[in-house]
Design a protein around this motif. Sequence first.
Motif, short mmCIF file in Angstrom:
data_model
loop_
_atom_site.label_atom_id
_atom_site.label_comp_id
_atom_site.label_asym_id
_atom_site.label_seq_id
_atom_site.Cartn_x
_atom_site.Cartn_y
_atom_site.Cartn_z
N SER A 1 37.51 32.34 26.64
CA SER A 1 36.81 33.74 26.80
C SER A 1 35.88 33.75 27.86
CB SER A 1 36.28 34.10 25.37
OG SER A 1 35.24 33.02 25.13
N LEU A 2 35.20 32.72 28.23
CA LEU A 2 34.07 32.60 29.01
C LEU A 2 34.64 32.42 30.52
CD1 LEU A 2 31.01 32.06 29.98
CD2 LEU A 2 31.65 29.54 29.56
N ALA A 3 35.85 32.04 30.66
CA ALA A 3 36.52 31.78 31.83
C ALA A 3 37.05 33.24 32.35
CB ALA A 3 37.92 30.86 31.93
N GLY A 4 37.61 34.01 31.24
CA GLY A 4 38.27 35.36 31.60
C GLY A 4 36.99 36.09 31.65
N PHE A 5 36.06 36.02 31.16
CA PHE A 5 34.60 36.83 31.51
C PHE A 5 34.27 36.82 32.82
CE2 PHE A 5 30.00 36.67 31.59
CZ PHE A 5 29.71 38.08 31.66
N VAL A 6 34.26 35.34 33.30
CA VAL A 6 33.73 35.33 34.70
C VAL A 6 34.83 35.87 35.82
CG1 VAL A 6 32.97 33.37 36.23
CG2 VAL A 6 32.26 33.45 33.70
N ILE A 7 35.88 35.47 35.54
CA ILE A 7 36.92 35.95 36.28
C ILE A 7 37.17 37.38 36.58
CG2 ILE A 7 39.53 35.71 36.83
CD1 ILE A 7 39.23 33.07 35.83
N LEU A 8 36.79 38.03 35.40
CA LEU A 8 37.12 39.48 35.39
C LEU A 8 36.01 40.08 36.20
CD1 LEU A 8 38.37 41.92 34.28
CD2 LEU A 8 37.03 41.69 32.29
N HIS A 9 34.70 39.54 36.10
CA HIS A 9 33.47 40.11 36.80
C HIS A 9 33.72 40.08 38.17
CE1 HIS A 9 29.35 41.10 37.62
NE2 HIS A 9 29.31 39.82 38.31
N CYS A 10 34.24 38.90 38.52
CA CYS A 10 34.53 38.48 40.02
C CYS A 10 35.35 39.47 40.60
CB CYS A 10 34.68 36.84 40.21
SG CYS A 10 34.79 36.52 41.96
N ALA A 11 36.34 39.64 39.72
CA ALA A 11 37.55 40.68 40.32
C ALA A 11 37.03 41.84 40.30
CB ALA A 11 38.84 40.70 39.19
N ASN A 12 35.93 42.43 39.57
CA ASN A 12 35.41 43.69 39.38
C ASN A 12 34.57 43.96 40.98
OD1 ASN A 12 36.82 44.61 37.03
ND2 ASN A 12 35.02 44.12 35.86
N MET A 13 33.89 42.99 41.29
CA MET A 13 33.26 42.60 42.35
C MET A 13 34.11 42.82 43.64
SD MET A 13 29.92 42.86 41.70
CE MET A 13 30.67 43.99 40.29
N PHE A 14 35.10 42.22 43.63
CA PHE A 14 36.03 42.15 44.60
C PHE A 14 36.46 43.62 45.04
CE2 PHE A 14 36.92 37.50 44.40
CZ PHE A 14 36.52 37.13 45.71
N THR A 15 36.76 44.20 43.71
CA THR A 15 37.04 45.73 43.99
C THR A 15 36.18 46.66 44.22
OG1 THR A 15 38.69 45.39 41.87
CG2 THR A 15 38.25 47.58 42.56
N LYS A 16 35.00 46.42 44.14
CA LYS A 16 34.01 47.21 44.77
C LYS A 16 33.73 47.04 46.18
CE LYS A 16 32.84 48.86 40.72
NZ LYS A 16 33.15 50.10 40.29
N CYS A 17 34.04 45.78 46.61
CA CYS A 17 33.77 45.37 48.05
C CYS A 17 35.22 45.61 48.80
CB CYS A 17 33.38 44.02 48.13
SG CYS A 17 31.83 43.44 47.64
N ALA A 18 36.00 46.47 47.97
CA ALA A 18 37.34 46.80 48.70
C ALA A 18 38.32 45.61 49.35
CB ALA A 18 37.06 47.94 50.00
N MET A 19 37.86 44.55 48.51
CA MET A 19 38.89 43.32 48.94
C MET A 19 40.18 43.46 47.77
SD MET A 19 35.85 40.62 49.62
CE MET A 19 36.52 39.31 49.83
N ASN A 20 40.94 44.40 48.03
CA ASN A 20 42.07 44.65 47.12
C ASN A 20 42.63 43.35 46.64
OD1 ASN A 20 40.75 47.19 46.82
ND2 ASN A 20 42.28 47.83 48.53
N THR A 21 43.34 42.55 47.68
CA THR A 21 44.24 41.52 47.42
C THR A 21 43.48 40.23 46.73
OG1 THR A 21 45.11 42.11 49.53
CG2 THR A 21 45.63 40.09 48.80
N GLU A 22 42.36 40.03 46.97
CA GLU A 22 41.66 38.94 46.10
C GLU A 22 41.55 39.56 44.66
OE1 GLU A 22 40.90 40.10 48.91
OE2 GLU A 22 40.67 38.37 50.41
N ALA A 23 41.14 40.88 44.58
CA ALA A 23 40.84 41.31 43.15
C ALA A 23 42.26 41.33 42.43
CB ALA A 23 40.41 42.61 43.36
#
Length: 848
Positions: free
Chosen positions: A217-239
């Motif tokens: 759950s901790l790993a999923g939470f951290v990865i999900l937050h990082c993916a959301n930040m990639f989306t906000k920065c328009a880095m769609n492939t990484e997200a």
Amino acid sequence: MTDKINSYTGFNDFNPLLETNSLKNDTNLQQALLKTSHGRRAPLTNQASGATAQKGGVFSKIKNVFNRPKDTNLPVPSNSSVGRLGTASRAAAAAAATQKQNIAMHAPLGSTLRRPTTAQKRPTTAIKSAGFMIGSGALGSYVATAGSNQFEKKEEGNDEKVRKMEKIIFDLVEQSCFAYEKNDNKLALEKAEEAMKHEKSLSRFREEKNIGEPDLSLAGFVILHCANMFTKCAMNTEAINLYNLILKNKLLPEHAQIRVNIGNIFLRSKNYTKALKMYRMALDQISEQNAKLKLKIRQNIAATHILMDQYAEAAQVYEIIMQERATYLSGFNLLLCYHTMGQRDKTRQVFNNLLKIPFSNSENDYSISEDKQAILVFEAIRDDRLRQLERKRRRFAEHIIVTAAKIIGSNSDGDFVNGYEWCIEQVRNSSYLELVNGLEIQKAIAYLHEDNFPKAIATLKQFEKAEAKLASAAATNLSLLHFLEKDLNNAHKYADLALKSDKFNPASLTNKGNCCFAQGDYDKARYYYEEALNIDVGFVQALHNLILTLIHSNQYQRVKDLLHKYIVIQPENTQIFCLMAQVLQQTNDIDHAKSWYLQALSIHRTDGHLHRRIGELIDSQGDKSDAIQYYFDAYRHCPCDIQTLEWLASHYIEAQYPEKAVEFCAQAALVKPGEIKWHLMVASCHRRSGDYAAAIEKYKWIHQHFPDDTDCIQFLIKISIDLGLPEREMYENELKKVNKMKDIQLQRKTNADKSQNIVKGRKISSAEQETPRSNRNQTTDDHRKRTPIDLDNTKGVFSQQGPITIHPYIDQFPQQMTHERPKTAISKKETHAIVFDDNDDAAVLLPD
């Protein structure tokens, strides 16, 4: 006489719990002390004094507890020193006691008789460590080692390290969230990536130390937050890669929401097929209990179908939404889908469904109540946040219904009146009865769009006797209608009627000011505009008209102040920048005018008219090098601007570069093929550059399409003389014929005017007869003069122009006209033999 009060009473009183004299008789306390370190002290070495020790042991222990000195640097009493021997080892204490007893046999009588010998040699514990050094044997070394390590810090455990690493991860995620709240996406992404690195380090540490199972759950939470930040920065492939990692490893149970996020990324990337696939997969994974989330996903699916131009599929999804939970937005989108597909019956059905959506108006809940307490409560909550939200939703619902009525009115096979009438009838039978009058006014506005002013006026006149608000709105529109028809009397009349109904209506005041402005009464116009601004400071129509009125009155300083205020209200309106530049240009402040034009140009970089305006200002300062750059940009963005083409052609002709001026003259001839002067300028540029072949070909083309132009024939004669061409005599004869034809036409016109004046009863003077003949060449010369640049022309910024289609100049002439010169010499001889016969009577040629 009363007794004197004793000032020292109460000082000897104390709490009986603090009394220590009775502690020697407390058996419980004695038993408790025997179990402590004080009670387990070694016995005395002298057997003679053993009874005394046994007898006074308890009292000495009690005395030792309550009378212990607080200063640890003072020497410790003997009893405590004896007692400390028992804490190390009983065997060692017995051996030491035997040795001390032998020594005490020969000791003198005194206070040291009962003390052990080691008490006199014991070091002060406040200076040295508490580790005892009893001899150099194994026992002494053991005691010293144990005493020296008892204050050392314990080693940190693995569980404590794990907790610290988790705290670092949560702190980084929190910092990332705070950075995103401050719109610092770069820092937020850096903190999110750093948190993900620490989480990987924590997972490796768990595997190395074999500490339980990894925290998914901790790993999923951290990865999900990082993916959301990639989306906000328009880095769609990484997200997308991180989202797929969560789905693949099943780090989080919310698979549907993650697929919705992936679908949103595909939708922003215009990959509608994959977005639709993700939305449908998410919809299948959501249970029926989460109906709200399923509704939102269906809305996304319908919107994706609309973007793919699949209106039928979108309509099906919206129908499901309306059956489950009807909303204004979904119903309006469904109406738009049916309107696009041309299904008018279903469009009207959806309109009825919109009217059936319940919406209670709670503002009237307490209006009929007689309870004073309820009325006070209603007054207290009249303008709270919840009531503001309710009014906002109400305005949104009314906007949806009015817009839907407009769509149905325009979708009635051209007869929008029937569409509006049907909508008005349906609204009249619903809970939105107050919208009927607004729809009537919308119907009048629809008449205006159809240029049907009489019906619009008739519709608006129905509200003359209505309530004040509606009457004022109708009269305001009627005033505007009559103003557009240039009927200033009725415009004044209805403007006054609107002000009579509602004197605080800024639109009515503006209409009244417009009527005064049209009549040239700038003082009254300024008064009404100022009154409108006093009521509504942000009413830009009144502010704009007031600025124009002050410009007519040459009050430039006040115009500048109002323009600065105008800019604050609409900071991106380039029309204001151009007005400010024109005012500064009128006051000869060229540098500031140029800066305002440059600000407008920074917003509309492709506006050729703005480039030309700046070039005109720079040219007025005498800087031709910078001016030509702006004119070139104006030509590049707007190649059909005649003023730009004329300036560029004139500049190169004056600079003795006629070969470069040919391009701009030819472009001007394409824009206005009916004006001969541009064709003549093209031929003149060829002639000045020495290209006589191209020049004579152009002159022949001009003579073919404009056979009555004497200038072209004269140029042909001159070139034929210079080149020695045999066509010289032919062109000279044609010039004579053209001149005779023009004389005949002039004579006809003179005779016609003379006959008309004779009919009217007056004669023409000789001066009037000679005037047309003398002005004949002047009109020709004026026609060939360079047209001045109109600085008041506001094209490009002040008006929205449609695309300009440029047709070749040859398309402007009849289809039967060929490039070859027509052979009309024989027919012309016959014609001229008849026309120029001296025996013909000129009166016969006059019109009947």
